[in-house]
Design a protein around this motif. Structure first.
Motif, PDB file in Angstrom:
ATOM      1  N   ASP A 105       0.836  -1.215   0.000  1.00  0.00           N
ATOM      2  CA  ASP A 105       0.000   0.000   0.000  1.00  0.00           C
ATOM      3  C   ASP A 105       0.863   1.254   0.000  1.00  0.00           C
ATOM      4  N   LYS A 106       1.893   1.278   0.846  1.00  0.00           N
ATOM      5  CA  LYS A 106       2.762   2.455   0.927  1.00  0.00           C
ATOM      6  C   LYS A 106       3.539   2.646  -0.370  1.00  0.00           C
ATOM      7  N   ALA A 107       4.018   1.535  -0.945  1.00  0.00           N
ATOM      8  CA  ALA A 107       4.798   1.622  -2.182  1.00  0.00           C
ATOM      9  C   ALA A 107       3.948   2.179  -3.321  1.00  0.00           C
ATOM     10  N   VAL A 108       2.727   1.687  -3.431  1.00  0.00           N
ATOM     11  CA  VAL A 108       1.833   2.160  -4.491  1.00  0.00           C
ATOM     12  C   VAL A 108       1.476   3.628  -4.268  1.00  0.00           C
ATOM     13  N   ALA A 109       1.184   3.991  -3.024  1.00  0.00           N
ATOM     14  CA  ALA A 109       0.837   5.377  -2.706  1.00  0.00           C
ATOM     15  C   ALA A 109       1.993   6.321  -2.982  1.00  0.00           C
ATOM     16  N   SER A 110       3.220   5.842  -2.789  1.00  0.00           N
ATOM     17  CA  SER A 110       4.389   6.702  -2.996  1.00  0.00           C
ATOM     18  C   SER A 110       4.548   7.117  -4.449  1.00  0.00           C
ATOM     19  N   VAL A 164      11.162   3.346  -5.832  1.00  0.00           N
ATOM     20  CA  VAL A 164      12.351   4.080  -5.415  1.00  0.00           C
ATOM     21  C   VAL A 164      12.376   4.282  -3.909  1.00  0.00           C
ATOM     22  N   ASP A 165      11.270   4.738  -3.350  1.00  0.00           N
ATOM     23  CA  ASP A 165      11.215   5.081  -1.927  1.00  0.00           C
ATOM     24  C   ASP A 165       9.770   4.959  -1.467  1.00  0.00           C
ATOM     25  N   ALA A 166       9.399   3.800  -0.954  1.00  0.00           N
ATOM     26  CA  ALA A 166       8.005   3.499  -0.629  1.00  0.00           C
ATOM     27  C   ALA A 166       7.428   4.404   0.446  1.00  0.00           C
ATOM     28  N   TYR A 167       8.280   4.997   1.283  1.00  0.00           N
ATOM     29  CA  TYR A 167       7.793   5.807   2.409  1.00  0.00           C
ATOM     30  C   TYR A 167       8.125   7.290   2.220  1.00  0.00           C
ATOM     31  N   ARG A 168       8.336   7.692   0.981  1.00  0.00           N
ATOM     32  CA  ARG A 168       8.765   9.061   0.711  1.00  0.00           C
ATOM     33  C   ARG A 168       7.823  10.094   1.310  1.00  0.00           C
ATOM     34  N   SER A 169       6.519   9.993   1.020  1.00  0.00           N
ATOM     35  CA  SER A 169       5.573  11.016   1.479  1.00  0.00           C
ATOM     36  C   SER A 169       5.437  11.023   2.993  1.00  0.00           C
ATOM     37  N   ILE A 170       5.475   9.849   3.600  1.00  0.00           N
ATOM     38  CA  ILE A 170       5.403   9.764   5.069  1.00  0.00           C
ATOM     39  C   ILE A 170       6.607  10.461   5.691  1.00  0.00           C
ATOM     40  N   LYS A 171       7.781  10.207   5.157  1.00  0.00           N
ATOM     41  CA  LYS A 171       8.990  10.813   5.704  1.00  0.00           C
ATOM     42  C   LYS A 171       8.937  12.335   5.594  1.00  0.00           C
ATOM     43  N   GLN A 172       8.493  12.823   4.473  1.00  0.00           N
ATOM     44  CA  GLN A 172       8.433  14.274   4.291  1.00  0.00           C
ATOM     45  C   GLN A 172       7.477  14.917   5.285  1.00  0.00           C
ATOM     46  N   ARG A 173       6.330  14.348   5.475  1.00  0.00           N
ATOM     47  CA  ARG A 173       5.332  14.933   6.374  1.00  0.00           C
ATOM     48  C   ARG A 173       5.799  14.870   7.830  1.00  0.00           C
ATOM     49  N   GLU A 174       6.415  13.763   8.221  1.00  0.00           N
ATOM     50  CA  GLU A 174       6.889  13.643   9.593  1.00  0.00           C
ATOM     51  C   GLU A 174       8.076  14.564   9.840  1.00  0.00           C
ATOM     52  N   ASN A 175       8.923  14.752   8.834  1.00  0.00           N
ATOM     53  CA  ASN A 175      10.026  15.713   8.967  1.00  0.00           C
ATOM     54  C   ASN A 175       9.488  17.122   9.188  1.00  0.00           C
ATOM     55  N   GLU A 176       8.492  17.505   8.402  1.00  0.00           N
ATOM     56  CA  GLU A 176       7.922  18.852   8.523  1.00  0.00           C
ATOM     57  C   GLU A 176       7.304  19.070   9.906  1.00  0.00           C
ATOM     58  N   ALA A 177       6.559  18.109  10.397  1.00  0.00           N
ATOM     59  CA  ALA A 177       5.927  18.251  11.710  1.00  0.00           C
ATOM     60  C   ALA A 177       6.969  18.354  12.817  1.00  0.00           C
ATOM     61  N   SER A 178       8.030  17.591  12.703  1.00  0.00           N
ATOM     62  CA  SER A 178       9.071  17.592  13.736  1.00  0.00           C
ATOM     63  C   SER A 178       9.903  18.866  13.696  1.00  0.00           C
ATOM     64  N   LEU A 179      10.257  19.318  12.500  1.00  0.00           N
ATOM     65  CA  LEU A 179      11.044  20.543  12.369  1.00  0.00           C
ATOM     66  C   LEU A 179      10.282  21.757  12.888  1.00  0.00           C
ATOM     67  N   ALA A 180       8.959  21.724  12.811  1.00  0.00           N
ATOM     68  CA  ALA A 180       8.153  22.860  13.250  1.00  0.00           C
ATOM     69  C   ALA A 180       8.251  23.109  14.759  1.00  0.00           C
ATOM     70  N   VAL A 181       8.636  22.089  15.525  1.00  0.00           N
ATOM     71  CA  VAL A 181       8.704  22.255  16.979  1.00  0.00           C
ATOM     72  C   VAL A 181      10.135  22.127  17.506  1.00  0.00           C
ATOM     73  N   LEU A 182      11.110  21.989  16.610  1.00  0.00           N
ATOM     74  CA  LEU A 182      12.490  21.779  17.050  1.00  0.00           C
ATOM     75  C   LEU A 182      13.009  22.940  17.890  1.00  0.00           C
ATOM     76  N   HIS A 183      12.758  24.160  17.462  1.00  0.00           N
ATOM     77  CA  HIS A 183      13.276  25.320  18.187  1.00  0.00           C
ATOM     78  C   HIS A 183      12.792  25.316  19.633  1.00  0.00           C
ATOM     79  N   ASP A 184      11.517  25.028  19.855  1.00  0.00           N
ATOM     80  CA  ASP A 184      10.977  25.015  21.214  1.00  0.00           C
ATOM     81  C   ASP A 184      11.618  23.920  22.061  1.00  0.00           C
ATOM     82  N   LEU A 185      11.867  22.757  21.450  1.00  0.00           N
ATOM     83  CA  LEU A 185      12.534  21.682  22.177  1.00  0.00           C
ATOM     84  C   LEU A 185      13.943  22.092  22.575  1.00  0.00           C
TER      85      LEU A 185
END
Length: 442
Positions: A105-110, A164-185
């Motif tokens: 499912d993830k590979a096809v969605a990617s 190429v990268d079955a989890y590409r979209s998941i990685k991008q979204r999780e990176n964005e969410a995490s980077l948004a709170v990095l400064h506060d951490l």
């Protein structure tokens, strides 16, 4: 430990609420192995903008050699799990088989869920299932088999069917969410005294390591909550002593005891694991602490995608975004050649003299969740020659492989144990147990 109800985590909640499933995404045009653009030239400067990323120091087809910091390469065996035990092999083949529909499912969605991607997804599932069935009947069909080989075979099958990268979209979204709170951490961490901060950093690495799409138990967790809810649960259930708990020995090496302060490590190799919270909220703050102490830091990432593991090609972009929130990371990234355009303003309000030691990135030569130190990239081998600290993070690199590996330098092995059978077999624990194994140089 940081309080559960704190500002950066509340912001993370707002960002992470949407992250429960991947968003189909059309793959960009590619020209190189693994779907990445071919580097234009060796030794070129890395840029902070993603539009023309040129990782000149990384080779897509690296020269593989033995890791120079192994104590005894001839005696080294990466695999912790013995698949010559038929019950063990049967267990892991069943795990991979059960995980297969979700992976397809993830590979096809990617790749946008196109008819072509669905056709290739079905073909991949049939091919990989045939491999598993053959190994069940004939375990020696492909020679001596370790868990690392089994997991790598899955990734090779995906690449064979042009995923190429079955989890590409998941990685991008999780990176964005995490980077948004990095400064506060980072601000929260800077408010802590040195000893509390070090423990909090290690706890943060362990808690963030729960985000692993390769674990059946963690995939189930993803379906039940957002990443911040999972992160909160992970931190809340971590209680010392951990199943393997060498933190006090590591703390003494880092901070000294009494009036004696130890010299900082010269260079640390950080073998990072997953994208998202794992790298951004776990390993980057730890890297920042080492940089603050005057230690050069080399982030070691996969050469090719494997599950949601962060790759070496993705790391410069992540570091560039993180550097917008922290002067320490920014100056170290500039010193290491990861950034070109310097920002002159002070971002974190720190009045201390900031380090000029470099933060660098190299690839490990692998396209698997595990790592075999008999075959690493020439860049990693070169970087290791000046290293006196190795940090192996994640199940694949520090438990499935290399739990018993011995190195010539200090080694810290960190992982959230996310496989029940491995937990019971190796550390007598459960999904929320942690491994913090510190071994001084041999």
């Amino acid at each position: 430990m940081l309080p559960i109800q704190i500002s950066w985590m509340e912001k993370f909640l707002q960002k992470g609420t949407e992250i429960t499933a991947p968003v189909p995404m059309t793959p960009p045009g590619t020209t190189g192995l693994g779907g990445f653009e071919v580097p234009l030239s060796k030794g070129s400067t890395l840029r902070s903008d993603a539009s023309a990323l040129n990782v000149g120091v990384l080779h897509l087809i690296p020269t593989l050699e033995v890791f120079p910091l192994l104590v005894d390469p001839k005696m080294y065996e990466p695999n912790t799990v013995d698949l010559s035990d038929h019950s063990e092999l049967e267990y892991w083949l069943t795990i991979l088989s059960e995980h297969l529909p979700d992976l397809v499912d993830k590979a096809v969605a990617s790749e946008g869920g196109t008819d072509d991607s669905k056709r290739r997804g079905d073909a991949f599932a049939r091919a990989f299932s045939a491999h598993l069935a053959r190994l069940m009947e004939e375990p020696a069909a492909y020679g001596k088999l370790g868990l690392a080989n089994l997991l790598e075979m899955r990734e090779e099958c995906l690449r064979e069917f042009q995923f190429v990268d079955a989890y590409r979209s998941i990685k991008q979204r999780e990176n964005e969410a995490s980077l948004a709170v990095l400064h506060d951490l980072l601000m929260e961490l800077d408010s802590l005294d040195e000893e509390t901060r070090l423990l909090t950093l290690i706890e943060g690495v362990l808690a963030a390591n729960i985000f692993d799409w390769g674990s059946r138990a963690c995939v189930d967790l993803y379906h039940k909550g957002t990443i911040i809810e999972i992160y909160r649960m992970s931190r809340n259930k971590m209680q010392r002593p951990w199943r393997v708990d060498d933190f006090d020995a590591f703390k003494e090496r880092m901070l000294g005891s009494g009036d004696k302060k130890p010299l900082p490590h010269r260079r640390a190799l950080l073998f990072v694991d997953n994208s998202g919270a794992d790298i951004v909220l776990g390993m980057l703050p730890l890297a920042r602490e080492l940089l603050r102490r005057g230690t050069e830091v080399v982030l070691v990432g996969n050469s090719l995608p494997a599950l949601n593991d962060v790759t070496a090609m993705e790391l410069p972009d992540i570091v560039a975004e993180a550097a917008k929130h922290c002067d320490i990371l920014r100056r170290a990234a500039e010193s290491g050649g990861l950034l070109v355009d310097a920002m002159t303003n002070t971002l974190d309000g720190s009045k201390e003299k900031l380090p000029s030691v470099p933060l660098m990135v190299v690839e490990n030569g692998c396209g698997s969740p595990c790592i075999d130190f008999r075959q690493v990239s020439s860049e990693l081998a070169a970087a290791a020659k000046d290293a006196d600290l190795i940090i192996l993070e994640g199940m694949g690199r520090s438990l499935h492989t290399n739990l018993y590996a011995q190195f010539k330098c200090d080694a810290l092995k960190l992982a959230m144990v996310k496989n029940q059978r491995l937990a019971e077999k190796l550390v007598q624990g459960n999904i929320y147990d942690c491994v913090c194994k510190y071994e001084p140089a041999y």
